[in-house]
Motif scaffolding. Structure first.
Motif, PDB file in Angstrom:
ATOM      1  N   ASP A 286      46.379  41.923  43.800  1.00  0.00           N
ATOM      2  CA  ASP A 286      45.376  41.097  44.671  1.00  0.00           C
ATOM      3  C   ASP A 286      45.884  41.449  46.175  1.00  0.00           C
ATOM      4  O   ASP A 286      46.034  40.358  46.908  1.00  0.00           O
ATOM      5  CB  ASP A 286      45.343  39.750  44.338  1.00  0.00           C
ATOM      6  CG  ASP A 286      45.098  39.565  42.834  1.00  0.00           C
ATOM      7  OD1 ASP A 286      44.606  40.161  42.302  1.00  0.00           O
ATOM      8  OD2 ASP A 286      45.317  38.429  42.200  1.00  0.00           O
TER       9      ASP A 286
ATOM     10  N   ASP B  58      42.485  43.915  46.582  1.00  0.00           N
ATOM     11  CA  ASP B  58      41.625  42.721  45.951  1.00  0.00           C
ATOM     12  C   ASP B  58      40.160  42.925  45.899  1.00  0.00           C
ATOM     13  O   ASP B  58      39.679  43.541  46.822  1.00  0.00           O
ATOM     14  CB  ASP B  58      42.031  41.211  46.704  1.00  0.00           C
ATOM     15  CG  ASP B  58      41.517  40.336  46.129  1.00  0.00           C
ATOM     16  OD1 ASP B  58      42.430  39.769  44.959  1.00  0.00           O
ATOM     17  OD2 ASP B  58      40.526  39.665  46.630  1.00  0.00           O
TER      18      ASP B  58
ATOM     19  N   GLU C 141      40.081  47.428  43.194  1.00  0.00           N
ATOM     20  CA  GLU C 141      39.858  46.523  42.035  1.00  0.00           C
ATOM     21  C   GLU C 141      38.467  45.840  42.126  1.00  0.00           C
ATOM     22  O   GLU C 141      37.836  45.793  43.264  1.00  0.00           O
ATOM     23  CB  GLU C 141      40.741  45.217  42.051  1.00  0.00           C
ATOM     24  CG  GLU C 141      42.014  45.186  42.128  1.00  0.00           C
ATOM     25  CD  GLU C 141      42.777  43.757  41.941  1.00  0.00           C
ATOM     26  OE1 GLU C 141      42.413  43.096  42.745  1.00  0.00           O
ATOM     27  OE2 GLU C 141      43.585  43.483  40.616  1.00  0.00           O
TER      28      GLU C 141
HETATM   29 MG    MG Z   1      42.858  38.850  40.743  1.00  0.00          MG
END
Ligand code: MG
Ligand code: C2E
Ligand code: MG
Ligand code: MG
Length: 281
Positions: free
Chosen positions: A177, A199, A233
């Motif tokens: 993150d 993130d 991500e």
């Molecule tokens: Mg996360």
């Protein structure tokens, strides 16, 4: 009233939390029972190479299969488990399961396991990681551990020791993150971190917000010049995939590339993407 009658899992937890100590105990015993009765399971989300599209790693994500409430997400029960300390037992179980499951994946695939701040402040944590690797026979190089910057900042001296010991074992550490915690830069300077996971909030706006894109590219560039790898991500669209790959993220993760799945449903075949790449060059 709605809460008390509610069947939803949110209602269950909210009501229990509001009611105070007694229900906190009940939740604790529910979690403890869940661990004893093996109600937890681990699903795996593929993480692919930005260049080839091949599966490079899988992130282990815990699920609680509650007998009455159905599947409960970790976002709901991990914070509770952190408060009552059960996260240590749950985390050990997830780690062991992930190591065993990794042995059923191609050896080129790493397994990535999330850590809680509570786990790394446990004195025997690193020893148990070493024991788990020895017991399962998984090569340490195939294990990556993910920790958030917030968890590190909690106790930076302890985190430094733990991360150094993990690195000595041959296990790599990723900063999860990245970009949304309080202060990421001191972590990058002082800790042995081999990868940052940018993130999802930056990826969400990648195709539409030039500022988000600039920050994203800067993070990827900074990581590279520090000798670190990057994972983007939460890739959900083809446009996001292309931007992230062009920014030089070596790994991509998100629903576009694969949802979290039971180990038996995972596919390690490379989709059309890689075939195109091979034909092109
Ligand atoms: Mg996360
Ligand atoms: P995380 O480590 O950042 O994991 C990524 C989360 O984003 C996962 O949610 C994953 O399913 C979700 N995700 C992946 N791709 C996409 C996408 O394209 N779009 C969207 N909207 N979401 C995506 P999940 O499984 O619900 O886990 C939530 C968080 O719970 C994790 O965030 C992690 O912080 C924590 N967690 C999960 N498993 C464990 C565990 O075994 N131990 C600990 N301590 N924490 C865990
Ligand atoms: Mg993670
Ligand atoms: Mg993450």
């Amino acid at each position: 009233k709605a809460k008390r009658n509610g069947r939803g899992k949110f209602a269950f937890f909210d009501a229990a939390e509001d009611a105070g100590v007694c229900s906190a105990r009940r939740l604790e015993s529910e979690l403890r029972r869940a661990l004893d009765e093996k109600e937890f399971r681990v699903v795996y989300q593929p993480i692919v190479s930005g260049a080839s599209g091949e599966v490079a790693a899988c992130e282990a994500l815990v699920r609680w299969q509650h007998p009455e409430l159905g599947v409960i997400s970790p976002a709901e029960f991990i914070p509770l488990a952190e408060r009552n300390g059960l996260i240590v037992g749950i985390g050990d179980w997830v780690l062991e399961q992930a190591c065993r499951d990794a042995l059923r994946m191609p050896t080129s695939v790493k397994v990535s396991v999330n850590l809680s701040r509570v786990q790394i402040s446990d004195r025997n944590f690193v020893r148990r990681v070493a024991e788990t690797l020895a017991r399962t026979g998984l090569a340490p190089e195939r294990l990556e551990l993910e920790i958030t910057e917030t968890a590190i900042i909690d106790n930076e001296r302890n985190a430094l020791r733990v991360l150094e010991e993990l690195t000595q074992l041959g296990v790599s550490v990723a900063l999860d993150d990245f970009g949304v915690g309080q202060s990421a830069f001191s972590c990058l300077r002082e800790l042995p971190i081999s990868r940052i996971k940018i993130d999802r909030s930056f990826i969400d706006d990648l195709a539409t917000d030039p500022k988000a894109r600039s920050i994203f590219v800067a993070m990827a560039t900074m990581a590279r010049s520090l000798g670190m790898k990057t994972t983007a991500e939460g890739i959900e669209t083809e446009q996001q995939r292309i931007i992230a790959a062009l920014a030089g993220c070596d790994h991509l993760q998100g629903y576009l590339l694969g949802r979290p799945e039971e180990i038996d449903s995972l596919s390690f075949d490379t989709p059309a993407l890689a075939a195109n790449g091979k034909m092109a060059g």
